[in-house]
Design an enzyme around this catalytic site. Structure first.
Site, PDB file in Angstrom:
ATOM      1  N   ASP A 294      75.613  35.902  58.204  1.00 53.51           N
ATOM      2  CA  ASP A 294      76.825  35.456  57.492  1.00 53.51           C
ATOM      3  C   ASP A 294      77.206  36.408  56.365  1.00 53.51           C
ATOM      4  O   ASP A 294      78.331  36.355  55.859  1.00 53.51           O
ATOM      5  CB  ASP A 294      76.596  34.076  56.866  1.00 53.51           C
ATOM      6  CG  ASP A 294      76.374  32.996  57.906  1.00 53.51           C
ATOM      7  OD1 ASP A 294      77.076  32.997  58.933  1.00 53.51           O
ATOM      8  OD2 ASP A 294      75.486  32.149  57.689  1.00 53.51           O
TER       9      ASP A 294
ATOM     10  N   ASP B 282      88.592  30.080  58.022  1.00 51.28           N
ATOM     11  CA  ASP B 282      88.730  29.961  56.557  1.00 51.28           C
ATOM     12  C   ASP B 282      90.136  30.176  55.994  1.00 51.28           C
ATOM     13  O   ASP B 282      90.404  29.807  54.855  1.00 51.28           O
ATOM     14  CB  ASP B 282      87.796  30.922  55.795  1.00 51.28           C
ATOM     15  CG  ASP B 282      86.333  30.589  55.979  1.00 51.28           C
ATOM     16  OD1 ASP B 282      86.012  29.471  56.419  1.00 51.28           O
ATOM     17  OD2 ASP B 282      85.501  31.455  55.671  1.00 51.28           O
TER      18      ASP B 282
ATOM     19  N   SER C  52      82.747  38.643  54.229  1.00 53.83           N
ATOM     20  CA  SER C  52      83.444  38.973  55.472  1.00 53.83           C
ATOM     21  C   SER C  52      84.787  39.646  55.226  1.00 53.83           C
ATOM     22  O   SER C  52      85.684  39.571  56.058  1.00 53.83           O
ATOM     23  CB  SER C  52      83.625  37.712  56.324  1.00 53.83           C
ATOM     24  OG  SER C  52      82.390  37.340  56.898  1.00 53.83           O
TER      25      SER C  52
ATOM     26  N   ARG D 150      91.305  39.497  54.404  1.00 58.85           N
ATOM     27  CA  ARG D 150      90.533  38.409  54.996  1.00 58.85           C
ATOM     28  C   ARG D 150      89.468  37.911  54.017  1.00 58.85           C
ATOM     29  O   ARG D 150      88.987  38.673  53.190  1.00 58.85           O
ATOM     30  CB  ARG D 150      89.848  38.956  56.267  1.00 58.85           C
ATOM     31  CG  ARG D 150      89.213  37.912  57.142  1.00 58.85           C
ATOM     32  CD  ARG D 150      88.679  38.545  58.420  1.00 58.85           C
ATOM     33  NE  ARG D 150      87.482  39.321  58.189  1.00 58.85           N
ATOM     34  CZ  ARG D 150      86.971  40.186  59.085  1.00 58.85           C
ATOM     35  NH1 ARG D 150      87.578  40.386  60.235  1.00 58.85           N
ATOM     36  NH2 ARG D 150      85.871  40.856  58.817  1.00 58.85           N
ATOM     37  N   ASP D 151      89.090  36.656  54.169  1.00 53.06           N
ATOM     38  CA  ASP D 151      88.014  36.045  53.373  1.00 53.06           C
ATOM     39  C   ASP D 151      88.363  36.116  51.883  1.00 53.06           C
ATOM     40  O   ASP D 151      87.559  36.540  51.053  1.00 53.06           O
ATOM     41  CB  ASP D 151      86.687  36.779  53.663  1.00 53.06           C
ATOM     42  CG  ASP D 151      85.472  35.890  53.441  1.00 53.06           C
ATOM     43  OD1 ASP D 151      85.649  34.668  53.308  1.00 53.06           O
ATOM     44  OD2 ASP D 151      84.340  36.417  53.393  1.00 53.06           O
TER      45      ASP D 151
ATOM     46  N   TYR E 179      90.227  37.071  64.381  1.00 49.43           N
ATOM     47  CA  TYR E 179      89.676  37.152  63.025  1.00 49.43           C
ATOM     48  C   TYR E 179      89.887  38.549  62.446  1.00 49.43           C
ATOM     49  O   TYR E 179      88.965  39.366  62.385  1.00 49.43           O
ATOM     50  CB  TYR E 179      88.173  36.829  63.088  1.00 49.43           C
ATOM     51  CG  TYR E 179      87.496  36.586  61.752  1.00 49.43           C
ATOM     52  CD1 TYR E 179      88.006  35.677  60.832  1.00 49.43           C
ATOM     53  CD2 TYR E 179      86.318  37.248  61.409  1.00 49.43           C
ATOM     54  CE1 TYR E 179      87.366  35.447  59.615  1.00 49.43           C
ATOM     55  CE2 TYR E 179      85.671  37.018  60.203  1.00 49.43           C
ATOM     56  CZ  TYR E 179      86.206  36.116  59.306  1.00 49.43           C
ATOM     57  OH  TYR E 179      85.562  35.884  58.110  1.00 49.43           O
TER      58      TYR E 179
HETATM   59  C1  BGC Z   1      81.602  38.215  60.238  1.00 46.10           C
HETATM   60  C2  BGC Z   1      82.170  38.829  61.498  1.00 46.10           C
HETATM   61  C3  BGC Z   1      81.381  38.349  62.699  1.00 46.10           C
HETATM   62  C4  BGC Z   1      81.295  36.843  62.707  1.00 46.10           C
HETATM   63  C5  BGC Z   1      80.417  36.326  63.815  1.00 46.10           C
HETATM   64  C6  BGC Z   1      81.530  36.724  60.359  1.00 46.10           C
HETATM   65  O1  BGC Z   1      80.879  36.206  59.256  1.00 46.10           O
HETATM   66  O2  BGC Z   1      82.391  38.596  59.156  1.00 46.10           O
HETATM   67  O3  BGC Z   1      82.096  40.219  61.417  1.00 46.10           O
HETATM   68  O4  BGC Z   1      81.967  38.810  63.878  1.00 46.10           O
HETATM   69  O5  BGC Z   1      80.787  36.357  61.492  1.00 46.10           O
HETATM   70  O6  BGC Z   1      79.088  36.662  63.622  1.00 46.10           O
END
Ligand code: BGC
Length: 447
Positions: free
Chosen positions: A402, A224, A184, A177-178, A172
């Site tokens: 989140d 995503d 995120s 990203r996102d 990830y």
């Molecule tokens: C976050 C990450 C995190 C993951 C698990 C995502 O929403 O952006 O930083 O590692 O959730 O909690």
């Protein structure tokens, strides 16, 4: 985890796989490579590292390899060929016969969370969560070294107990990203060497995995990202990221397959790609990505409901599902799998149920941020009730936020201040104690 119901036309799907020449984004050279070394017209075979040359669209091909960003440590050099996968890909479920390794990082989060709970019954329930296998997210390059520690630990457990271990990771760290949300947003940007930084991130993961060829690794690939390419190309950041996401996911899949990692690409959830208008373009995209990555059997399939709240089998449709016949993950997967198969991708699934214990909590299906009154859900098991589903899993570490509800944060997403979102909430990925305590008390089945 996120959701978007609207269908946007899927543009510029990659050309179909061709064996005589490598396709765009396909491999065209590198140590141990025995396939085609020329690229289809319009793309150029470009050396990315000793192990991997890739057909990059000629318009994007660099004249020389871009230097890695100074903020990213370079891959340790090695003169040995990449280790071949330790096992021939099992014909069946990669989880079968393996014990899932417990993340020490999550266990430590749980330990300190439980220490803050005074009620002894609740504390004991909280502590029991540390025994439930949960994926470890590699959401920044700086965390990658920890993977080596976990793999070494898993290897020693395997050696001392004779029980084979499988380590679960989330890949990830895409640049930009996102792209359809903010909570995120990641560390790499396309405009600032993001693709090269990402390749380096993958190379570092692979370097760790290669050191422990007898420990099995299973990966969820980029939550995503590809779902956003199905429905959110109307968002400028997603349209701009499209080719880079495809190139990066292609690289991740090929490099991870080469070291025997079983990958499941993230495929949103029932309330996102499960709408009838989205299923077919989604199947086309995932099948194309699978074929362009060489149709490796290590690309096992898709992960659904990652960090989301849907039931696998809803007792009745939540009113927010608004007549979608695919109102839970089982219906979504049953509709989706045959389409993928007919496109040449015999995908198997894993389904996140970590926070799906309580249902009918949301005001809208698209809400995804720290949903109030959520409870831990069905425990991970390979007893899934479906031949399409390899395992029920916990991907999102329950208790990690989140997204922040602080509107002055650069990563504030207004979804995290909706009335069905628990507040005040800390930054994505950081610990959210009151949320964790609710997950514990609302767990279903109970802890
Ligand atoms: C976050 C990450 C995190 C993951 C698990 C995502 O929403 O952006 O930083 O590692 O959730 O909690």
């Amino acid at each position: 985890m996120k959701s978007a119901a609207a269908l946007t036309a899927l543009v510029a799907l990659l050309p179909a796989f061709a064996s005589a020449q490598s396709q765009v984004w396909g491999q065209c050279g590198g140590i141990g490579w025995s396939g085609a070394t020329t690229c289809v017209s319009g793309s150029t075979c470009t050396k990315l590292n000793d192990y991997y040359s890739q057909c990059i669209p000629s318009s994007q091909a660099p004249t020389s390899q871009p230097p890695a960003s100074t903020s990213v440590p370079s891959t340790p050099s090695s003169t040995s060929a990449p280790s071949t996968p330790s096992t021939t890909p099992a014909a069946g479920n990669p989880f079968t016969g393996f014990q899932v390794y417990l993340s020490p990082f999550y266990a430590a989060e749980i330990q300190s969370a439980a220490a803050a709970i005074t009620d002894s019954t609740q504390k004991a329930k909280a502590l029991s969560v540390a025994k439930v296998p949960t994926f470890t997210w590699f959401d920044t390059v700086s965390k990658v070294a920890d993977l080596g520690t976990y793999l070494a630990d898993a290897q020693s457990i395997q050696q001392s107990t004779g029980q084979k271990q499988i380590v679960q990771i989330v890949v990830y760290d895409l640049p930009d990203r996102d792209c359809a949300a903010k909570a995120s947003n990641g560390e790499f940007s396309i405009a600032n060497n993001g693709q090269a930084n990402y390749f380096n991130y993958i190379d570092q993961l692979v370097a760790q995995i290669k050191k422990f060829p007898d420990v099995r690794v299973v990966a969820v690939i980029e939550p995503d990202s590809l779902a956003n390419l199905v429905t959110n190309l109307n968002v400028q950041k997603c349209a701009n990221a499209q080719q880079t996401y495809l190139a990066c996911v292609n690289y991740a899949l090929k490099q991870l397959s080469a070291v025997g990692v079983y990958s499941y690409m993230d495929a949103g959830h029932a309330g996102w790609l499960g709408w009838s208008a989205n299923l077919s373009p989604a199947a086309q995209l995932f099948a194309t990505v699978f074929k362009n990555a060489g149709s490796s059997p290590f690309i096992r399939g898709l992960a659904t409901n990652v960090a989301n709240y849907n039931a696998l089998n809803a007792a009745s449709p939540d009113p927010i599902t608004q007549g979608n016949s695919n109102y839970d993950e089982m219906h979504y997967i049953n509709a989706f799998q045959p389409m993928l198969k007919s496109q040449g991708f015999p995908a198997q699934f894993i389904v996140d149920q970590g926070r799906s214990g309580q249902q009918n909590l949301r005001s809208q299906w698209g809400d995804w941020c720290n949903i109030k009154n959520a409870g831990f859900g069905t425990r991970p098991t390979t007893n899934t009730g479906s031949s399409f589903i390899d395992s029920i899993v916990w991907v999102k570490p329950g208790g990690e936020s989140d997204g922040t509800s602080n509107s002055s944060s650069p990563r504030f997403d207004s979804t995290c201040s909706l009335s069905d979102a628990a507040q005040p909430a800390p930054e994505a990925g950081t610990w959210f104690q009151s949320y964790f305590e609710t997950l514990v008390s609302k767990a279903n089945p109970p802890l």
